[in-house]
Design a protein around this motif. Structure first.
Motif, PDB file in Angstrom:
ATOM      1  N   ARG A 394       0.866  -1.181   0.000  1.00  0.00           N
ATOM      2  CA  ARG A 394       0.000   0.000   0.000  1.00  0.00           C
ATOM      3  C   ARG A 394       0.901   1.228   0.000  1.00  0.00           C
ATOM      4  O   ARG A 394       1.698   1.429   0.919  1.00  0.00           O
ATOM      5  N   VAL A 395       0.795   2.036  -1.035  1.00  0.00           N
ATOM      6  CA  VAL A 395       1.719   3.155  -1.216  1.00  0.00           C
ATOM      7  C   VAL A 395       0.951   4.418  -1.594  1.00  0.00           C
ATOM      8  O   VAL A 395      -0.207   4.378  -2.029  1.00  0.00           O
ATOM      9  N   ARG A 396       1.655   5.541  -1.411  1.00  0.00           N
ATOM     10  CA  ARG A 396       1.203   6.820  -1.958  1.00  0.00           C
ATOM     11  C   ARG A 396       2.218   7.209  -3.016  1.00  0.00           C
ATOM     12  O   ARG A 396       3.363   7.535  -2.718  1.00  0.00           O
ATOM     13  N   LEU A 397       1.790   7.148  -4.283  1.00  0.00           N
ATOM     14  CA  LEU A 397       2.677   7.319  -5.430  1.00  0.00           C
ATOM     15  C   LEU A 397       2.430   8.704  -6.026  1.00  0.00           C
ATOM     16  O   LEU A 397       1.414   8.934  -6.670  1.00  0.00           O
ATOM     17  N   ASN A 398       3.362   9.634  -5.762  1.00  0.00           N
ATOM     18  CA  ASN A 398       3.177  11.027  -6.190  1.00  0.00           C
ATOM     19  C   ASN A 398       1.801  11.550  -5.775  1.00  0.00           C
ATOM     20  O   ASN A 398       1.095  12.218  -6.533  1.00  0.00           O
ATOM     21  N   GLY A 399       1.428  11.223  -4.519  1.00  0.00           N
ATOM     22  CA  GLY A 399       0.176  11.698  -3.957  1.00  0.00           C
ATOM     23  C   GLY A 399      -1.019  10.806  -4.225  1.00  0.00           C
ATOM     24  O   GLY A 399      -2.092  11.029  -3.645  1.00  0.00           O
ATOM     25  N   GLU A 400      -0.901   9.785  -5.070  1.00  0.00           N
ATOM     26  CA  GLU A 400      -2.012   8.891  -5.403  1.00  0.00           C
ATOM     27  C   GLU A 400      -1.921   7.611  -4.579  1.00  0.00           C
ATOM     28  O   GLU A 400      -0.886   6.955  -4.558  1.00  0.00           O
ATOM     29  N   HIS A 401      -2.993   7.256  -3.901  1.00  0.00           N
ATOM     30  CA  HIS A 401      -3.021   6.053  -3.066  1.00  0.00           C
ATOM     31  C   HIS A 401      -3.277   4.828  -3.944  1.00  0.00           C
ATOM     32  O   HIS A 401      -4.275   4.766  -4.680  1.00  0.00           O
ATOM     33  N   LEU A 402      -2.379   3.838  -3.844  1.00  0.00           N
ATOM     34  CA  LEU A 402      -2.477   2.633  -4.648  1.00  0.00           C
ATOM     35  C   LEU A 402      -2.039   1.428  -3.823  1.00  0.00           C
ATOM     36  O   LEU A 402      -1.386   1.583  -2.779  1.00  0.00           O
ATOM     37  N   GLY A 430      16.971  12.243 -19.164  1.00  0.00           N
ATOM     38  CA  GLY A 430      16.564  12.987 -17.984  1.00  0.00           C
ATOM     39  C   GLY A 430      15.271  12.482 -17.381  1.00  0.00           C
ATOM     40  O   GLY A 430      14.606  13.203 -16.635  1.00  0.00           O
ATOM     41  N   LEU A 431      14.913  11.210 -17.691  1.00  0.00           N
ATOM     42  CA  LEU A 431      13.646  10.664 -17.227  1.00  0.00           C
ATOM     43  C   LEU A 431      13.865   9.327 -16.517  1.00  0.00           C
ATOM     44  O   LEU A 431      14.865   8.648 -16.733  1.00  0.00           O
ATOM     45  N   LEU A 432      12.891   8.961 -15.697  1.00  0.00           N
ATOM     46  CA  LEU A 432      12.834   7.654 -15.054  1.00  0.00           C
ATOM     47  C   LEU A 432      11.718   6.836 -15.702  1.00  0.00           C
ATOM     48  O   LEU A 432      10.650   7.370 -16.011  1.00  0.00           O
ATOM     49  N   ASP A 433      11.966   5.561 -15.899  1.00  0.00           N
ATOM     50  CA  ASP A 433      10.962   4.653 -16.439  1.00  0.00           C
ATOM     51  C   ASP A 433      10.264   3.979 -15.263  1.00  0.00           C
ATOM     52  O   ASP A 433      10.840   3.126 -14.586  1.00  0.00           O
ATOM     53  N   VAL A 434       9.031   4.370 -14.993  1.00  0.00           N
ATOM     54  CA  VAL A 434       8.288   3.884 -13.828  1.00  0.00           C
ATOM     55  C   VAL A 434       7.226   2.893 -14.284  1.00  0.00           C
ATOM     56  O   VAL A 434       6.386   3.211 -15.139  1.00  0.00           O
ATOM     57  N   ARG A 435       7.255   1.692 -13.719  1.00  0.00           N
ATOM     58  CA  ARG A 435       6.287   0.651 -14.054  1.00  0.00           C
ATOM     59  C   ARG A 435       5.813  -0.015 -12.766  1.00  0.00           C
ATOM     60  O   ARG A 435       6.607  -0.250 -11.870  1.00  0.00           O
ATOM     61  N   LEU A 471       9.881  10.868  -8.748  1.00  0.00           N
ATOM     62  CA  LEU A 471       8.853   9.980  -8.215  1.00  0.00           C
ATOM     63  C   LEU A 471       8.980   9.944  -6.696  1.00  0.00           C
ATOM     64  O   LEU A 471      10.065   9.703  -6.164  1.00  0.00           O
ATOM     65  N   ASP A 472       7.871  10.189  -6.008  1.00  0.00           N
ATOM     66  CA  ASP A 472       7.839  10.165  -4.542  1.00  0.00           C
ATOM     67  C   ASP A 472       6.956   9.007  -4.104  1.00  0.00           C
ATOM     68  O   ASP A 472       5.767   8.953  -4.440  1.00  0.00           O
ATOM     69  N   VAL A 473       7.553   8.052  -3.392  1.00  0.00           N
ATOM     70  CA  VAL A 473       6.834   6.859  -2.956  1.00  0.00           C
ATOM     71  C   VAL A 473       6.850   6.788  -1.434  1.00  0.00           C
ATOM     72  O   VAL A 473       7.933   6.759  -0.825  1.00  0.00           O
ATOM     73  N   THR A 474       5.678   6.767  -0.824  1.00  0.00           N
ATOM     74  CA  THR A 474       5.556   6.622   0.622  1.00  0.00           C
ATOM     75  C   THR A 474       4.825   5.324   0.928  1.00  0.00           C
ATOM     76  O   THR A 474       3.725   5.086   0.415  1.00  0.00           O
ATOM     77  N   LEU A 475       5.445   4.479   1.737  1.00  0.00           N
ATOM     78  CA  LEU A 475       4.803   3.223   2.134  1.00  0.00           C
ATOM     79  C   LEU A 475       3.831   3.491   3.259  1.00  0.00           C
ATOM     80  O   LEU A 475       4.163   4.201   4.225  1.00  0.00           O
ATOM     81  N   PHE A 495      10.620   6.908  -0.280  1.00  0.00           N
ATOM     82  CA  PHE A 495      11.675   6.833  -1.290  1.00  0.00           C
ATOM     83  C   PHE A 495      11.418   7.927  -2.324  1.00  0.00           C
ATOM     84  O   PHE A 495      10.365   7.938  -2.973  1.00  0.00           O
ATOM     85  N   ARG A 496      12.389   8.818  -2.483  1.00  0.00           N
ATOM     86  CA  ARG A 496      12.269   9.909  -3.455  1.00  0.00           C
ATOM     87  C   ARG A 496      13.273   9.661  -4.581  1.00  0.00           C
ATOM     88  O   ARG A 496      14.493   9.748  -4.378  1.00  0.00           O
ATOM     89  N   PHE A 497      12.730   9.356  -5.753  1.00  0.00           N
ATOM     90  CA  PHE A 497      13.554   9.040  -6.927  1.00  0.00           C
ATOM     91  C   PHE A 497      13.691  10.275  -7.804  1.00  0.00           C
ATOM     92  O   PHE A 497      12.716  11.009  -8.023  1.00  0.00           O
ATOM     93  N   ARG A 498      14.894  10.470  -8.350  1.00  0.00           N
ATOM     94  CA  ARG A 498      15.142  11.578  -9.275  1.00  0.00           C
ATOM     95  C   ARG A 498      16.092  11.122 -10.375  1.00  0.00           C
ATOM     96  O   ARG A 498      16.927  10.245 -10.155  1.00  0.00           O
ATOM     97  N   SER A 499      15.969  11.742 -11.532  1.00  0.00           N
ATOM     98  CA  SER A 499      16.946  11.560 -12.597  1.00  0.00           C
ATOM     99  C   SER A 499      17.947  12.695 -12.530  1.00  0.00           C
ATOM    100  O   SER A 499      17.551  13.873 -12.430  1.00  0.00           O
ATOM    101  N   ARG A 500      19.242  12.354 -12.555  1.00  0.00           N
ATOM    102  CA  ARG A 500      20.309  13.351 -12.505  1.00  0.00           C
ATOM    103  C   ARG A 500      21.006  13.385 -13.872  1.00  0.00           C
ATOM    104  O   ARG A 500      21.858  12.556 -14.161  1.00  0.00           O
ATOM    105  N   PRO A 501      20.626  14.358 -14.730  1.00  0.00           N
ATOM    106  CA  PRO A 501      21.200  14.397 -16.087  1.00  0.00           C
ATOM    107  C   PRO A 501      22.713  14.606 -16.074  1.00  0.00           C
ATOM    108  O   PRO A 501      23.235  15.434 -15.318  1.00  0.00           O
TER     109      PRO A 501
END
Length: 540
Positions: A394-402, A430-435, A471-475, A495-501
């Motif tokens: 159960r996570v909050r994915l960029n503010g969305e509960h899933l 400069g992007l993350l592939d989120v699946r 991407l911001d993921v909160t458990l 967990f806060r994910f970022r792409s660092r170009p």
């Protein structure tokens, strides 16, 4: 004008008559071809073809060939796996679908000389030939990964197919139909598993400043002797090719990041680049130190899979050495994740992927099983057990509960967009592939499996793919471990994910040189090549 009432019947009768004539024509050709084959004089090839035909029963021959191909990394191993997948599909199509639907009597035993006849003749339908279908499927699938390998296997596949006519158990048209069926099944595997050219290199535009270094001068190189084949320790080859490099071996039980950082601090005035010979996990640890220190990285592919090196187009030690000697380097993106736990915040870089959910547990279980079993069987066992007992997150994915079964984050956008991301067309997006696979939808795992089998993940409501810069993921249910580049990381609840170009400079030649044995600096004409040039190819 009045249309006859029996016009539909006339059309059907015409079609049936036409097909009957065509089939009669095929039968005539079959009998003529069988007579010609039976009239061939007796040679030493007769018993050889009989043994070859028997060896291909139940695809035993192709399983043996696949086992041999799988011992070599790269396109050869991929050819083995694709060949087995096509083999399974062709066997089902020919034996479980084709034969029951299209029954046909086999040639009489007397159609060929007694010396050629098989002791145990098959009793199933003659049409289509399962042996020909399996042979064509395996050879065609192997050719998709390696055209040279396909050409090498083609005579064996043709011999297996012809052996069924030579021994009198199939008509020639059975062989032709089976071969076409097998080839079509092999080509269909591209729908789910697109072939990857072995020399494909990911695009990256920004050049990077890196010094040109010879014989490993001013390079602090980390060598992991336990990466890849345990019988091939790359330390000797690296010392011979880079005699002036400082070689560091990871200490058992110690943190490689801390060990390398301490060594770099002691040699700060001497080191101008970091090198690494190992798998993706070792490469990621050294890359994180290189990024923090602002040093270029010389990556040597010496692990089991080498995803990072393959995307960079580095296949052999010579590719890396050529780039280091000429000072050619590019800037690539790195993934970064900040992990909040009960003990504070930590940061990790990743060069390939990061994930939450079942994958970290699978890696940890694999490491436990691997203490007593080989690596690949351990990985299969761990995957089966993990999927069977997976628990949703159960996570909050960029503010969305899933609720999700698995969350995948790739450094850069991966291809294909299906369930198995295998390569990156570019390393500077400069992007993350989120699946992620949702667990809050009815029968999500079953629907996911059906979408995988039908290659309709892009329209699935239980599987999502997005390209994001952050991407911001909160458990919402305690702490879980994260896995980065195949290594299990620390526990965390956010967990806060970022792409660092362009966060890392990596040596990469303008053009791969691994197809030749001649490095950039050639010895004078007539003088023997240095021994280290020849041995640099042994452990790849």
């Amino acid at each position: 004008m009045k249309i006859p009432e029996n016009r539909g019947g006339l059309i059907i009768d015409t079609v049936i008559t036409y097909l009957a004539r065509r089939l009669h024509h095929v039968t005539t050709i079959d009998r003529l071809a069988m007579r010609y084959s039976a009239a061939l004089p007796h040679t030493l090839w007769d018993p050889a073809l009989s043994r070859l035909s028997r060896s291909a029963d139940k695809s035993r021959l192709w399983w043996l060939v696949a086992a041999g191909l799988a011992t070599r990394r790269g396109p050869t191993r991929r050819a083995a796996f694709r060949g087995l997948a096509a083999l399974a599909g062709a066997s089902v199509a020919a034996n479980l679908v084709g034969k029951p639907l299209l029954p046909r009597r086999r040639p009489a035993a007397e159609a060929v000389p007694e010396a050629r006849r098989l002791h145990k003749r098959p009793t199933s339908s003659s049409f289509p030939s399962g042996h020909a279908a399996s042979a064509a499927a395996f050879v065609t699938a192997a050719a998709l990964e390696s055209p040279r390998l396909g050409i090498a296997l083609a005579p064996l596949g043709a011999a297996v197919a012809y052996s069924r006519v030579h021994t009198g158990v199939h008509w020639p048209s059975d062989i032709g139909a089976g071969a076409v069926l097998g080839a079509l099944v092999a080509l269909a595997t591209r729908h789910w598993w697109p072939p990857r050219p072995d020399d494909a290199r990911a695009h990256t535009a920004p050049p990077a400043d890196a010094p040109a270094l010879r014989e490993g001068a001013h390079i602090l190189a980390v060598v992991n002797p336990h990466s890849g084949n345990p019988d091939d320790d790359p330390t000797t080859e690296l010392r011979e090719l880079w005699p002036r490099a400082v070689v560091l071996t990871p200490e058992s039980g110690a943190d490689l990041h801390d060990q390398l950082t301490d060594e770099l601090r002691r040699r700060a005035d001497e080191v101008r680049a970091l090198g690494v010979a190992g798998g993706d996990g070792t490469a990621a640890a050294v890359a994180s130190v290189a990024a923090d220190a602002g040093l270029p990285l010389a990556l040597i592919p010496a692990g089991t899979l080498n995803h990072f090196a393959r995307d960079l187009g580095l296949r052999h030690f010579t590719d890396t050495d050529a780039a280091v000697r000429s000072g050619n380097a590019v800037g690539i993106d790195l993934g970064e994740v900040e992990i909040d736990s009960d003990h504070g915040t930590t940061r990790r870089w990743f060069v390939n992927t990061a994930s939450l959910g079942g994958y970290p547990e699978m890696v940890r279980l694999r490491e436990t099983i691997q203490r007593h079993h080989p690596k690949w069987p351990s990985a299969v066992i761990a995957m089966v057990r993990t999927l069977r007992h997976a628990r949703p997150l159960r996570v909050r994915l960029n503010g969305e509960h899933l609720a999700v079964w698995l969350l995948f984050v790739g450094n850069g956008t991966y291809a294909p967009k299906g369930v198995i991301p295998s390569r990156r067309p570019a390393l500077d997006t400069g992007l993350l592939d989120v699946r992620y696979l949702r667990a809050d939808r009815p029968y999500s795992r079953t629907r996911f499996l059906l979408a995988v089998l039908t290659n309709t993940l892009s329209t699935s409501h239980v599987y999502s793919q997005r390209d994001l810069s952050e991407l911001d993921v909160t458990l919402l249910d305690g702490n879980r471990r994260i896995a980065t580049d195949g290594e299990v990381g620390p526990l965390g609840h956010r967990f806060r994910f970022r792409s660092r170009p362009s966060a890392l400079a990596v040596y990469r030649p303008r053009k791969a040189v691994s197809d030749t044995l001649t490095p950039p600096e050639q010895p004078p004409t007539g003088s023997p090549a240095p021994r280290r040039r020849r041995r640099a190819f042994r452990f790849w």
